[in-house]
Each structure stands twice: as C-alpha cells, then as structure tokens.
Motif scaffolding. Structure first.
Motif, PDB file in Angstrom:
ATOM      1  N   PHE B  39       0.814  -1.205   0.000  1.00  0.00           N
ATOM      2  CA  PHE B  39       0.000   0.000   0.000  1.00  0.00           C
ATOM      3  C   PHE B  39       0.851   1.260   0.000  1.00  0.00           C
ATOM      4  CE2 PHE B  39      -4.221  -1.679   0.866  1.00  0.00           C
ATOM      5  CZ  PHE B  39      -4.977  -0.681   0.310  1.00  0.00           C
ATOM      6  N   LEU B  83      10.993  -3.530   8.494  1.00  0.00           N
ATOM      7  CA  LEU B  83       9.565  -3.620   8.819  1.00  0.00           C
ATOM      8  C   LEU B  83       8.846  -4.787   8.158  1.00  0.00           C
ATOM      9  CD1 LEU B  83       8.634   0.163   8.571  1.00  0.00           C
ATOM     10  CD2 LEU B  83       9.085  -1.169  10.608  1.00  0.00           C
ATOM     11  N   TYR B  94      -1.320  -8.776   7.587  1.00  0.00           N
ATOM     12  CA  TYR B  94      -0.428  -7.957   8.396  1.00  0.00           C
ATOM     13  C   TYR B  94       0.442  -7.045   7.550  1.00  0.00           C
ATOM     14  CZ  TYR B  94      -2.110 -10.635  12.287  1.00  0.00           C
ATOM     15  OH  TYR B  94      -2.933 -11.188  13.213  1.00  0.00           O
ATOM     16  N   LEU B  96      -0.307  -5.980   4.690  1.00  0.00           N
ATOM     17  CA  LEU B  96      -1.222  -4.999   4.126  1.00  0.00           C
ATOM     18  C   LEU B  96      -1.444  -3.846   5.106  1.00  0.00           C
ATOM     19  CD1 LEU B  96      -4.476  -6.358   2.454  1.00  0.00           C
ATOM     20  CD2 LEU B  96      -3.810  -3.998   2.609  1.00  0.00           C
ATOM     21  N   LEU B  97      -1.722  -4.191   6.360  1.00  0.00           N
ATOM     22  CA  LEU B  97      -1.958  -3.152   7.365  1.00  0.00           C
ATOM     23  C   LEU B  97      -0.708  -2.323   7.609  1.00  0.00           C
ATOM     24  CD1 LEU B  97      -4.122  -4.708  10.208  1.00  0.00           C
ATOM     25  CD2 LEU B  97      -4.670  -2.786   8.738  1.00  0.00           C
ATOM     26  N   LEU B  98       0.439  -3.009   7.646  1.00  0.00           N
ATOM     27  CA  LEU B  98       1.678  -2.287   7.921  1.00  0.00           C
ATOM     28  C   LEU B  98       1.981  -1.282   6.818  1.00  0.00           C
ATOM     29  CD1 LEU B  98       4.711  -3.160   9.726  1.00  0.00           C
ATOM     30  CD2 LEU B  98       5.158  -2.613   7.366  1.00  0.00           C
ATOM     31  N   PHE B 100      -0.055  -0.027   4.808  1.00  0.00           N
ATOM     32  CA  PHE B 100      -1.130   0.964   4.856  1.00  0.00           C
ATOM     33  C   PHE B 100      -0.779   2.084   5.840  1.00  0.00           C
ATOM     34  CE2 PHE B 100      -5.318   2.364   6.374  1.00  0.00           C
ATOM     35  CZ  PHE B 100      -5.970   2.576   5.181  1.00  0.00           C
ATOM     36  N   GLY B 101      -0.316   1.684   7.021  1.00  0.00           N
ATOM     37  CA  GLY B 101       0.111   2.680   7.998  1.00  0.00           C
ATOM     38  C   GLY B 101       1.325   3.457   7.519  1.00  0.00           C
ATOM     39  N   LEU B 102       2.223   2.736   6.845  1.00  0.00           N
ATOM     40  CA  LEU B 102       3.425   3.355   6.298  1.00  0.00           C
ATOM     41  C   LEU B 102       3.062   4.446   5.286  1.00  0.00           C
ATOM     42  CD1 LEU B 102       6.326   2.669   6.894  1.00  0.00           C
ATOM     43  CD2 LEU B 102       6.368   1.256   4.836  1.00  0.00           C
ATOM     44  N   PHE B 104       0.418   6.297   5.298  1.00  0.00           N
ATOM     45  CA  PHE B 104       0.023   7.469   6.095  1.00  0.00           C
ATOM     46  C   PHE B 104       1.250   8.251   6.529  1.00  0.00           C
ATOM     47  CE2 PHE B 104      -4.334   6.317   8.169  1.00  0.00           C
ATOM     48  CZ  PHE B 104      -4.921   6.454   6.932  1.00  0.00           C
ATOM     49  N   MET B 105       2.226   7.501   7.072  1.00  0.00           N
ATOM     50  CA  MET B 105       3.397   8.166   7.625  1.00  0.00           C
ATOM     51  C   MET B 105       4.189   8.885   6.541  1.00  0.00           C
ATOM     52  SD  MET B 105       4.547   5.243  10.324  1.00  0.00           S
ATOM     53  CE  MET B 105       5.984   6.077  10.966  1.00  0.00           C
ATOM     54  N   GLU B 107       3.039  10.054   3.655  1.00  0.00           N
ATOM     55  CA  GLU B 107       2.304  11.231   3.176  1.00  0.00           C
ATOM     56  C   GLU B 107       2.445  12.389   4.168  1.00  0.00           C
ATOM     57  OE1 GLU B 107      -1.789  10.552   1.914  1.00  0.00           O
ATOM     58  OE2 GLU B 107      -2.234  12.623   2.479  1.00  0.00           O
ATOM     59  N   ASP B 108       2.236  12.079   5.436  1.00  0.00           N
ATOM     60  CA  ASP B 108       2.323  13.118   6.452  1.00  0.00           C
ATOM     61  C   ASP B 108       3.763  13.615   6.606  1.00  0.00           C
ATOM     62  OD1 ASP B 108       0.560  14.525   8.168  1.00  0.00           O
ATOM     63  OD2 ASP B 108       1.577  13.628   9.882  1.00  0.00           O
ATOM     64  N   GLY B 109       4.716  12.679   6.490  1.00  0.00           N
ATOM     65  CA  GLY B 109       6.125  13.049   6.600  1.00  0.00           C
ATOM     66  C   GLY B 109       6.558  14.002   5.507  1.00  0.00           C
ATOM     67  N   THR B 220      -1.373   8.502  -3.774  1.00  0.00           N
ATOM     68  CA  THR B 220      -2.622   7.809  -3.470  1.00  0.00           C
ATOM     69  C   THR B 220      -3.499   7.677  -4.706  1.00  0.00           C
ATOM     70  OG1 THR B 220      -2.450   9.262  -1.571  1.00  0.00           O
ATOM     71  CG2 THR B 220      -4.232   7.681  -1.552  1.00  0.00           C
TER      72      THR B 220
END
Lengths: 317, 290
Positions: B39, B83, B94, B96-98, B100-102, B104-105, B107-109, B220
């Motif tokens: 993701f 990771l 798992y 996929l979720l990881l 996915f969170g990455l 977010f990080m 984009e925000d980073g 995205t």
C-alpha cells in the motif's frame, strides 16, 4: 470448565454495565456522550467486519463501501422519502447488504491477497459514485440537509434529536439488537461452519460443505450489518461523507478489529474504543496525527499482531 | 476537431497508462514473489519525486533522473529489511496493514518536511516545447516520458529473462519452496526484488514530478488504478500488468471525451466485466494465486 463459564458471564455483564452507564462515567473522565455514541457505532462496524475477517477468515479490505452505502441509504431516505428514523435504518441496511450480495457473487471465489485487492477495488466504485453523482449525493461536500427524527413510541416520544443521552440509548438498543443477531448466527450450525472454513478450508470442502456459498452468505450478512452500522453513523452526524466509503476507512475498520483481537467476539469493540478515542485525542493536539495513526498501525502489526485481547489472554496463560 | 480531441485524450490516456504500468509492475513484482500488497507504493513514488526536487538544483534534471530512483530503492530496501521482513509467512493481512500505515506516515512526513503546497520540478527547456502546432498537446516531455517508460519496461523484462537474479525471481514466483531448497538465499532474493519494485516507483515519481508537479497526496491517486491494472491483466502475469495498465489508461482517456464524469469509474466497470468473463484476468493462469 465451570469456572471458565462463570468468568465469561462476569465479563459479559461487565461489558453491558459499562455500556449502559457510559454517559455517566465518560464525562468525569474527560469524554463526552457523543464520543461514546461514535465508539458504539464504529465498534459495531468493526464487529461486522470481524464477522467475516475473524470468523470466516476472509480478508475484505473494502468494507467501508457498505458502511458508506448504509449512511447514504439512511440519509437519502430521510431527505427525500420519509421522515422516519427506523425506515432510514432499514433502507441503509438494505442498500449496503444488497450491494454486498451482488458484488459478493463476483469475488467470492478469490482468496487471500487476491480477495483483498478485488474488494478494495470494488469498494472504490461506490466511493466514485458518491463522489461524482453530486446532484444526488452532494459530491465532495457530502450529503447534508437531513436529520434524525424523534421516535414515536405511542405512549411517549423519544427525543433522540436534541438529547444526547436519549440518542446514546437508542444507538445502544440498535447495537444490542445487531450484536445479538450476530452472536446468534455465530452459535448456529452455520456459524460453526464458518469457523470450520476458517480453520481448514480444504477439509471443510472434503466434508461436503459448499465453501463458496457459505463465504458468500457470510460476506452478504456482514455487509448487512455494515450497512446498518453505516445508517446509524449517518444519524450520529446528520451527514454522510464520501470519505466514509473510501478504502482508507476500510483500513481503519480492519485496524480496529486487529488491534482489539480478531479471534474474539468483543475484541473489535475494544479496538474501536481505543482507536476512536486515540484519534479524537491526537487530532486535537497535533496536526501530524496521521503520522501517529500510521505509526500505530506499524507498531500493532509488529508487536501486537493478536490484538489487545490476544495479548492479555496469552500473558495470563 | 473531433478526431483531434479524441487523439488528444488517447495520448493522454497512454501517458497516464504508462505511469500506471510503472507503478503496477513494481507492485506486481512484490506481490508475486512475496505475497505483499504494498500500500505504501504510492508513498515511494512521492519520495522519489521529492528527492528529485531536492537534488535537481545541485545536479540538474538529468542527474536527478539517474540518481533519485536508486536512492528511493535504497530507502525501500531499508524499509523491507526492518519492517516487512518479519511479516513474511504470516497472514497477508499484516503486511497490508503495515504498508497501509506506512503510506500514512510517508504522506504526512513529506508534508511535514516539504510543506503541503505543490512543488514544481524544472525540466530542461527543450523538453517543454510542443513538437508541432497541430499536435500542440504532444510536448517533448510527454514523448520523453513515454520513451523512458518503454526503456525501463524493456530493461525490466530483459532483467527477468536473462539475468541470474531475474531467473530466480521468476522461479520464486512459481515455487518459492523449491527455490529455497536449491540453496538460494530467499531473504536476499525478496529484498532485491522489493528494491527493483521500489526503483520503478521512484522512477515514476521523478517523471510525474516533471509533468504534474509534486504534492504529498499524489501517490494515493495512482495506487488504485495500478491495482486495477494488475487485476485486469491477471495477478501473477507481468505482461498482463503491462497490457492492463495501458488498457485502463486509454479507456479512461477515451471516456473523458464522451462522458468526463465517468472517466474514473470506467476502469472499475472494465474490471467488473473482465472478472465476470475471465475470472483470473486477461493473462492470469489457472492455479496461480487462486
């Protein structure tokens, strides 16, 4: 065995007492009733997803679509068809569930990552429809111009519009209804079959269980629950948001289920509580809350893959 | 006029399709060998773009084009090591979720480091010119992008066809256990394969930066069409991914002429139709990734 049973009953009683008294103990802890209502609705959504994810073992990463469809179904009903809260709830549930049933036919034969990818992609279809069909859905701004209606119980009217507490109890009643049905299904032979498929699909197939049909039914049921939760969410906000259908919302739901504990019935509710409260808090203290939510995902996956409940159960054993 | 409009949108579609192809091939490589849906792939595209933006003032556009993708790949390699590696062999949920969170990080980073406003990347002046007055929409840069994508895709297929690494990646895709039993370091293979995928994401980031400018959210938007390119082409087949990417690019370009509101939706309709008629996608094989 007996002690185990008693322990379960005590936990169950504790959960319901906590839920029933939430408006009274949340305020002193710095929460507010509307937050409790949101936790309840998103918790129901996470439990609906977990009905499929945790108990059938099928990874849908597009369940927000059916949640969002429920929200739009309820909102459109209140706005254009009838000023009735129960009718809106039914309409939302039907819209989410029926769309899930139809798409389920297309994807039910896929497994694993393939299933996940196809559910994500199909989920996005509804996002684009809600986003582009502005004349009906309000497009990017979301659907506005409707509000939940007081419930006429014959003897008296339940004012769920202006009283936050009445609305909380109304939502709790709906939640109890949905969770009751969910628990009943999981205890039924059908529910046992779902778990059998999760544990060993090949063996289930050899036993003559029509695996595809069971997965399709589980998928559809979970979409009905999801639509119901979405309809409640529209009532919470008096607003339906296209971002509620987006796959990032699906990711949040999966996260709630995993963080709480996928293998347990109540785990997703715990996950939703932690997630919603944490997000509420983070977005009030930092603009970079997205990074922290992302970090939460990474940390949970690496260190708590069995969720909070799984973690506690293991450390006790 | 109509033909010109059509031609304009088909060209647009091919160019956007070329982006989908680069993204989707990288995703596909990682998915096929490691069973990881990345993701964060869009995030790596953004990283590639911003690295190019940062180093262009010092070494120019050409230097950035050469240097940014390998730098992105190195970051990808580090992420894989720290990771993603612990998650191999666990439920794909798992990873996929990881990632996915990455996403977010990342984009925000990027928003935190470079700010939320779009950033332009200067491209050489001669590439910014239209090639002719009639075909005003074909700038040198667009042609250049398509050529770069073609070269990258050709090199990727040559790598997979003729080098030792490529043969091992293909073999691992079919049967990783046997490959491991033959004494090949599977962990290393997965890392290198991941790096190749991220290299392609970084490359598309640099190219996209020159064409569209940079925004933290740009990855995205490209991620979902890349997913669909893979599904349409058939999971497990890289040529399928290639065709799938071009196909949905052109389809959305053509739809933009006749019914602009549906230009995004049409690719989903295509996916539904293909899944109905060919459940494994255009080039998917029976038994692969079922």
């Amino acid at each position: 065995m007996k002690a185990e049973h008693t322990r379960k009953l005590i936990v169950l009683a504790a959960i319901w007492v906590a839920l029933l008294l939430a408006p009274y103990w949340m305020a002193p802890l710095g929460g507010y009733t509307a937050l409790a209502t949101r936790v309840l609705v998103l918790g129901l959504a996470a439990m609906s997803l977990n009905f499929l994810l945790g108990f059938t073992g099928v990874l849908s990463f597009g369940h927000a679509a059916y949640f969002g469809l429920g929200a739009y179904g309820a909102g459109l009903t209140l706005k254009f068809l009838a000023l009735s809260t129960p009718l809106a709830l039914v309409a939302g549930m039907l819209l989410g569930g029926l769309c899930g049933a139809i798409l389920g036919l297309l994807i039910v034969r896929r497994r694993g990552v393939y299933f996940a990818m196809v559910t994500i992609a199909f989920g996005q279809v509804f996002y684009y429809i809600a986003f582009q069909w502005s004349s009906l859905t309000g497009g990017d701004d979301g659907l506005r111009g409707f509000s939940r209606q007081p419930i006429d119980l014959g003897a008296f009217k339940l004012d769920i519009l202006s009283s936050a507490n009445s609305f909380y109890y109304f939502v709790l009643f709906c939640f109890a209804l949905a969770v009751g049905v969910m628990g009943f299904i999981l205890r039924s032979p059908f529910g046992r079959t779902m778990i059998a498929i999760r544990e060993n699909e090949r063996r289930s197939r050899f036993l003559g269980i029509p695996v595809e049909r069971h997965i399709w039914i589980a998928f559809t049921l979970s979409c009905f629950f999801m639509g119901f939760a979405g309809a409640l969410y529209a009532l919470v906000n008096n607003f339906a948001d296209p971002r509620g259908l987006h796959y990032s919302q699906s990711g949040d739901f999966v996260m709630m289920a995993v963080m709480g504990g996928m293998r347990s019935f109540w785990g997703p509710l715990l996950g939703a509580t932690v997630f919603v409260v944490l997000q509420d808090y983070l977005s009030s203290v930092t603009v970079n809350w997205m990074s922290f939510v992302g970090l939460l995902f990474v940390l949970v996956v690496l260190f708590f893959p069995r969720g909070l409940l799984g973690f506690f159960q293991r450390s006790k054993a | 006029m109509m033909t010109q409009l059509l031609l304009f949108n088909v060209t647009n579609g091919l160019i956007i399709g070329a982006f989908y192809v680069l993204m989707a091939l990288g995703l596909s490589l990682i998915l096929n060998l490691s069973n990881v849906i990345n993701f964060a792939h869009g995030g790596f595209l953004v990283i590639g773009g911003y690295i190019a933006y940062t180093i262009t003032p010092y070494i120019g556009f050409w230097g950035a084009l050469l240097l940014a993708p390998p730098l992105t790949a190195i970051i990808g390699l580090a992420v894989e090591r720290v990771l993603i590696r612990p998650l191999y062999g666990r439920d794909p949920l798992y990873s996929l979720l990881l990632t996915f969170g990455l996403a977010f990080m990342i984009e925000d980073g990027t928003r935190f480091i470079w700010g939320p406003q779009g950033k332009p990347v200067t491209i050489p002046a001669f590439l910014a010119q239209p090639l002719s007055n009639d075909l005003f929409f074909i700038t040198g840069y667009r042609l250049f992008m398509v050529v770069v994508v073609m070269i990258a895709v050709a090199l990727l297929f040559l790598l997979l066809r003729y080098t030792r690494l490529g043969v091992r990646i293909r073999a691992g895709t079919l049967d990783l256990e046997t490959v491991a039993a033959l004494g090949i370091n599977v962990g290393m293979l997965r890392s290198l394969n991941f790096a190749v995928g991220i290299f392609l994401a970084g490359l598309s980031g640099v190219l996209a930066a020159g064409q569209l400018g940079l925004e933290p959210t740009m990855g995205t938007g490209l991620l979902m069409p890349s997913f669909i390119a893979i599904i349409v082409g058939g999971i497990g087949s890289l040529p399928g991914t290639l065709i799938g990417g071009l196909l949905i690019g052109v389809a959305s370009g053509v739809t933009a002429v006749f019914f602009p509101a549906a230009s995004e939706a049409v690719i989903y309709v295509m996916m539904a139709v293909i899944l109905l008629t060919r459940p494994r996608g255009l080039f998917g094989e029976e038994g692969m990734m079922s």
